[in-house]
Design a protein around this motif. Sequence first.
Motif, PDB file in Angstrom:
ATOM      1  N   TYR A 119     -19.013  -5.081  -5.792  1.00  0.00           N
ATOM      2  CA  TYR A 119     -19.810  -4.246  -4.891  1.00  0.00           C
ATOM      3  C   TYR A 119     -20.982  -3.623  -5.660  1.00  0.00           C
ATOM      4  O   TYR A 119     -20.781  -2.856  -6.598  1.00  0.00           O
ATOM      5  CB  TYR A 119     -18.940  -3.136  -4.287  1.00  0.00           C
ATOM      6  CG  TYR A 119     -17.845  -3.658  -3.392  1.00  0.00           C
ATOM      7  CD1 TYR A 119     -16.501  -3.462  -3.704  1.00  0.00           C
ATOM      8  CD2 TYR A 119     -18.148  -4.337  -2.225  1.00  0.00           C
ATOM      9  CE1 TYR A 119     -15.500  -3.939  -2.877  1.00  0.00           C
ATOM     10  CE2 TYR A 119     -17.155  -4.823  -1.385  1.00  0.00           C
ATOM     11  CZ  TYR A 119     -15.826  -4.620  -1.726  1.00  0.00           C
ATOM     12  OH  TYR A 119     -14.840  -5.097  -0.894  1.00  0.00           O
ATOM     13  N   LYS A 120     -22.193  -3.970  -5.260  1.00  0.00           N
ATOM     14  CA  LYS A 120     -23.386  -3.479  -5.937  1.00  0.00           C
ATOM     15  C   LYS A 120     -24.148  -2.448  -5.101  1.00  0.00           C
ATOM     16  O   LYS A 120     -24.950  -1.699  -5.638  1.00  0.00           O
ATOM     17  CB  LYS A 120     -24.330  -4.637  -6.250  1.00  0.00           C
ATOM     18  CG  LYS A 120     -23.718  -5.688  -7.168  1.00  0.00           C
ATOM     19  CD  LYS A 120     -23.263  -5.086  -8.494  1.00  0.00           C
ATOM     20  CE  LYS A 120     -22.713  -6.161  -9.423  1.00  0.00           C
ATOM     21  NZ  LYS A 120     -22.116  -5.565 -10.649  1.00  0.00           N
ATOM     22  N   TYR A 121     -23.917  -2.458  -3.810  1.00  0.00           N
ATOM     23  CA  TYR A 121     -24.637  -1.565  -2.914  1.00  0.00           C
ATOM     24  C   TYR A 121     -23.623  -0.698  -2.188  1.00  0.00           C
ATOM     25  O   TYR A 121     -22.599  -1.188  -1.716  1.00  0.00           O
ATOM     26  CB  TYR A 121     -25.473  -2.361  -1.912  1.00  0.00           C
ATOM     27  CG  TYR A 121     -26.385  -3.362  -2.557  1.00  0.00           C
ATOM     28  CD1 TYR A 121     -26.077  -4.719  -2.564  1.00  0.00           C
ATOM     29  CD2 TYR A 121     -27.558  -2.950  -3.189  1.00  0.00           C
ATOM     30  CE1 TYR A 121     -26.901  -5.638  -3.166  1.00  0.00           C
ATOM     31  CE2 TYR A 121     -28.391  -3.867  -3.801  1.00  0.00           C
ATOM     32  CZ  TYR A 121     -28.058  -5.207  -3.791  1.00  0.00           C
ATOM     33  OH  TYR A 121     -28.879  -6.104  -4.399  1.00  0.00           O
ATOM     34  N   TRP A 122     -23.939   0.590  -2.120  1.00  0.00           N
ATOM     35  CA  TRP A 122     -23.006   1.549  -1.534  1.00  0.00           C
ATOM     36  C   TRP A 122     -23.712   2.449  -0.538  1.00  0.00           C
ATOM     37  O   TRP A 122     -24.878   2.824  -0.732  1.00  0.00           O
ATOM     38  CB  TRP A 122     -22.419   2.437  -2.634  1.00  0.00           C
ATOM     39  CG  TRP A 122     -21.538   1.692  -3.578  1.00  0.00           C
ATOM     40  CD1 TRP A 122     -21.912   0.931  -4.638  1.00  0.00           C
ATOM     41  CD2 TRP A 122     -20.112   1.645  -3.531  1.00  0.00           C
ATOM     42  NE1 TRP A 122     -20.804   0.402  -5.251  1.00  0.00           N
ATOM     43  CE2 TRP A 122     -19.686   0.833  -4.604  1.00  0.00           C
ATOM     44  CE3 TRP A 122     -19.160   2.203  -2.690  1.00  0.00           C
ATOM     45  CZ2 TRP A 122     -18.341   0.560  -4.849  1.00  0.00           C
ATOM     46  CZ3 TRP A 122     -17.830   1.952  -2.947  1.00  0.00           C
ATOM     47  CH2 TRP A 122     -17.433   1.133  -4.009  1.00  0.00           C
ATOM     48  N   GLY A 123     -22.989   2.817   0.522  1.00  0.00           N
ATOM     49  CA  GLY A 123     -23.488   3.842   1.419  1.00  0.00           C
ATOM     50  C   GLY A 123     -23.200   5.222   0.851  1.00  0.00           C
ATOM     51  O   GLY A 123     -22.530   5.355  -0.184  1.00  0.00           O
ATOM     52  N   GLN A 124     -23.695   6.237   1.521  1.00  0.00           N
ATOM     53  CA  GLN A 124     -23.506   7.614   1.071  1.00  0.00           C
ATOM     54  C   GLN A 124     -22.122   8.145   1.432  1.00  0.00           C
ATOM     55  O   GLN A 124     -21.678   9.146   0.858  1.00  0.00           O
ATOM     56  CB  GLN A 124     -24.574   8.516   1.710  1.00  0.00           C
ATOM     57  CG  GLN A 124     -25.988   8.224   1.218  1.00  0.00           C
ATOM     58  CD  GLN A 124     -26.134   8.524  -0.252  1.00  0.00           C
ATOM     59  OE1 GLN A 124     -25.751   9.579  -0.730  1.00  0.00           O
ATOM     60  NE2 GLN A 124     -26.690   7.575  -1.000  1.00  0.00           N
ATOM     61  N   GLY A 125     -21.476   7.503   2.351  1.00  0.00           N
ATOM     62  CA  GLY A 125     -20.150   7.937   2.760  1.00  0.00           C
ATOM     63  C   GLY A 125     -20.192   8.743   4.038  1.00  0.00           C
ATOM     64  O   GLY A 125     -21.185   9.418   4.336  1.00  0.00           O
ATOM     65  N   THR A 126     -19.099   8.653   4.782  1.00  0.00           N
ATOM     66  CA  THR A 126     -18.950   9.468   5.984  1.00  0.00           C
ATOM     67  C   THR A 126     -17.538  10.058   5.992  1.00  0.00           C
ATOM     68  O   THR A 126     -16.568   9.359   5.719  1.00  0.00           O
ATOM     69  CB  THR A 126     -19.229   8.642   7.259  1.00  0.00           C
ATOM     70  OG1 THR A 126     -19.222   9.493   8.397  1.00  0.00           O
ATOM     71  CG2 THR A 126     -18.206   7.528   7.475  1.00  0.00           C
ATOM     72  N   GLN A 127     -17.455  11.335   6.260  1.00  0.00           N
ATOM     73  CA  GLN A 127     -16.174  12.028   6.207  1.00  0.00           C
ATOM     74  C   GLN A 127     -15.370  11.761   7.471  1.00  0.00           C
ATOM     75  O   GLN A 127     -15.896  11.816   8.588  1.00  0.00           O
ATOM     76  CB  GLN A 127     -16.389  13.537   6.041  1.00  0.00           C
ATOM     77  CG  GLN A 127     -15.120  14.358   6.029  1.00  0.00           C
ATOM     78  CD  GLN A 127     -14.256  14.087   4.807  1.00  0.00           C
ATOM     79  OE1 GLN A 127     -14.763  13.795   3.726  1.00  0.00           O
ATOM     80  NE2 GLN A 127     -12.935  14.160   4.979  1.00  0.00           N
ATOM     81  N   VAL A 128     -14.102  11.454   7.267  1.00  0.00           N
ATOM     82  CA  VAL A 128     -13.162  11.311   8.377  1.00  0.00           C
ATOM     83  C   VAL A 128     -12.024  12.303   8.160  1.00  0.00           C
ATOM     84  O   VAL A 128     -11.416  12.321   7.078  1.00  0.00           O
ATOM     85  CB  VAL A 128     -12.606   9.871   8.462  1.00  0.00           C
ATOM     86  CG1 VAL A 128     -11.447   9.795   9.456  1.00  0.00           C
ATOM     87  CG2 VAL A 128     -13.714   8.906   8.869  1.00  0.00           C
ATOM     88  N   THR A 129     -11.766  13.111   9.140  1.00  0.00           N
ATOM     89  CA  THR A 129     -10.680  14.085   9.070  1.00  0.00           C
ATOM     90  C   THR A 129      -9.731  13.853  10.231  1.00  0.00           C
ATOM     91  O   THR A 129     -10.160  13.827  11.392  1.00  0.00           O
ATOM     92  CB  THR A 129     -11.225  15.524   9.131  1.00  0.00           C
ATOM     93  OG1 THR A 129     -12.138  15.715   8.038  1.00  0.00           O
ATOM     94  CG2 THR A 129     -10.090  16.539   9.017  1.00  0.00           C
ATOM     95  N   VAL A 130      -8.456  13.667   9.905  1.00  0.00           N
ATOM     96  CA  VAL A 130      -7.443  13.414  10.928  1.00  0.00           C
ATOM     97  C   VAL A 130      -6.491  14.604  10.988  1.00  0.00           C
ATOM     98  O   VAL A 130      -5.887  14.972   9.981  1.00  0.00           O
ATOM     99  CB  VAL A 130      -6.657  12.128  10.626  1.00  0.00           C
ATOM    100  CG1 VAL A 130      -5.609  11.873  11.712  1.00  0.00           C
ATOM    101  CG2 VAL A 130      -7.605  10.940  10.500  1.00  0.00           C
ATOM    102  N   SER A 131      -6.392  15.182  12.151  1.00  0.00           N
ATOM    103  CA  SER A 131      -5.503  16.331  12.319  1.00  0.00           C
ATOM    104  C   SER A 131      -4.156  15.869  12.870  1.00  0.00           C
ATOM    105  O   SER A 131      -4.068  14.874  13.594  1.00  0.00           O
ATOM    106  CB  SER A 131      -6.138  17.340  13.276  1.00  0.00           C
ATOM    107  OG  SER A 131      -6.405  16.729  14.521  1.00  0.00           O
TER     108      SER A 131
END
Length: 132
Positions: A119-131
């Motif tokens: 993996y050479k390219y990455w996104g910034q990320g997105t937070q997932v929260t599960v209650s």
Amino acid sequence: QVRLVESGGPTGQSGGSLRLSCATFGRTWSDFACMGWLRQAPGQQREEIAHIVRDGTNTYARSTEGRFTISLDNANNTLILQLTNLKPEDTANYYCAAGTHRTYLSGRDAHYFCRSDDYKYWGQGTQVTVSS
């Protein structure tokens, strides 16, 4: 310049579903040999949860197999991660990643797969929260 941008989440309930998307800019998904989703929870190591490898089989982590599905929406040039039967332990920052290289494992069960350094390219990320 290649950019990956995640969207989707951010919250879900235990037993529920979420859909994450990843758009690519500067290249199309057909340019990549490895396309994956990874996640990292606070205080834990980054974990690959699913990947698509060219000329190979979609692969899932044991923790998500049967619950998460990775797919490529070619019409919209988007990498999708469908999350179902959510659990609180799925709470993490989710990243999409891609690369033009894939790894070949030779032998009786020869196949292509994606290693972390593919993996050479990455996104910034997105937070997932599960209650619960």
